[in-house]
Design an enzyme around this catalytic site. Sequence first.
Site, PDB file in Angstrom:
ATOM      1  NE  ARG A  52      58.391 -33.327  71.595  1.00 19.34           N
ATOM      2  CZ  ARG A  52      59.287 -32.633  72.318  1.00 19.34           C
ATOM      3  NH1 ARG A  52      59.036 -32.330  73.572  1.00 19.34           N
ATOM      4  NH2 ARG A  52      60.428 -32.264  71.776  1.00 19.34           N
ATOM      5  CE1 TYR A 104      42.105 -51.795  78.748  1.00 16.29           C
ATOM      6  CE2 TYR A 104      44.191 -50.859  79.432  1.00 16.29           C
ATOM      7  CZ  TYR A 104      43.401 -51.416  78.466  1.00 16.29           C
ATOM      8  OH  TYR A 104      43.906 -51.638  77.210  1.00 16.29           O
ATOM      9  CG  ASP A 177      39.773 -45.577  83.277  1.00 15.40           C
ATOM     10  OD1 ASP A 177      38.934 -45.103  82.492  1.00 15.40           O
ATOM     11  OD2 ASP A 177      40.569 -46.488  82.963  1.00 15.40           O
ATOM     12  CE  LYS A 202      39.495 -49.070  74.591  1.00 17.77           C
ATOM     13  NZ  LYS A 202      39.837 -49.344  75.969  1.00 17.77           N
TER      14      LYS A 202
END
Length: 380
Positions: A52, A104, A177, A202
């Site tokens: 993790r 977004y 972003d 993306k």
Amino acid sequence: MDLKHTQPASAAAQALGWIDEATRAVSPPLHNSTTFIRDEDNQYRTGRAYIRADNPSYDQAEALLNHFEHGAGAMLFSSGMAAATAVFMALKPGDHVVAPQVMYWGLRNWLKTFATEWGLKIDFVDAGDSAAIARAVQPGKTKLVWIETPANQTWVVTDIAAAAQVAHAAGARLAVDSTVGTPVLTQPIALGADIVMHAATKYLNGHSDVLAGALVTATDDDFWKRLKAIRHDMGAVCGSFEAWLLLRGMRTLYVRVPAACRNAEKIAAHFAKHPRVEAVLYPGLAGDPFHAVAAQQMSGGFGGMLSIRVKGGETAAVAVAAKVKLWKRATSLGGVESLIEHRASVEGASSPAPADMLRLSAGIEDAGDLIADLEQALGG
Ligand SMILES: *Cc1c(COP(=O)(O)O)cnc(C)c1O
């Protein structure tokens, strides 16, 4: 060879030139082990204990993205949303945040619900206007200015350097972003940003087959350590196979993004004066309200995303989307295949998306084929 001093296209193609010392493999192995051997004297000299925190499959992808962005560290997350929400959760209840009106959709919804209930005080401003950001920041109280540029889905471009100045003068961090900007076209850290966020789903991956997110930091400071703790403790980690696929995708980033930009530019220019088109929203068009600032802070292209407002309103727009054959009617963006979507129907009544608007994600197909398909769908 260390490719850190070559052009980014070279560093990308060879993933910084890394080879696996054990096997001489050119492509890295995929690590699935969740746990790592402890030394006999009770130490972990490899620096890895449990997956993790210490997934070796992240190393090359994070190093390459960090190299692209000129950062001081990069972290992969399980999705773009996991990366973005980590930045807000690193703040404290009561902290003031400035965010854009155009951004977004999924993240804006989360900010208006969960983040607000959790105690963040968020003002949504017109981020296409640096003065509006300056009016909204509260020195000492504002801890974060969040921007997205170019911003979904009308492609508002925020002046990153101006936003950084305003944020820093108020004692706040600037997070960007940069999913649509991509490191190929926009370098937020060089312009003063503190944190860069990507929906790696993306353009970074680029093949519509990986869900992943990423953060890059300008400085390895306490805030970055807090973000690391959030990823580790809340477990918003990327899968090993996703990280491996993402590295493969990023190797072609500097070929795919320019190709998508060229297609978007040709499509925008072709339909800008089309009799069935009300408006084309694309910062690459000379008449676009954001063209000047985009030309100043983007290099090599204006992105692969554009929107088209169809004459005849919602019915006409939905009918065009229904008639395309080569474009794929699907959500998301940044893949090699071109996608078209009527955002107002996806987002519902509270959507700021104009009802007559179609959002286009230009892929890397032949521009003539893409234009011909839209022409027939428009009934031209
Ligand atoms: C898709 C997207 C996100 C969210 O990313 P996921 O990987 O879907 O969670 C955030 N910002 C932008 C600009 C996006 O396009």
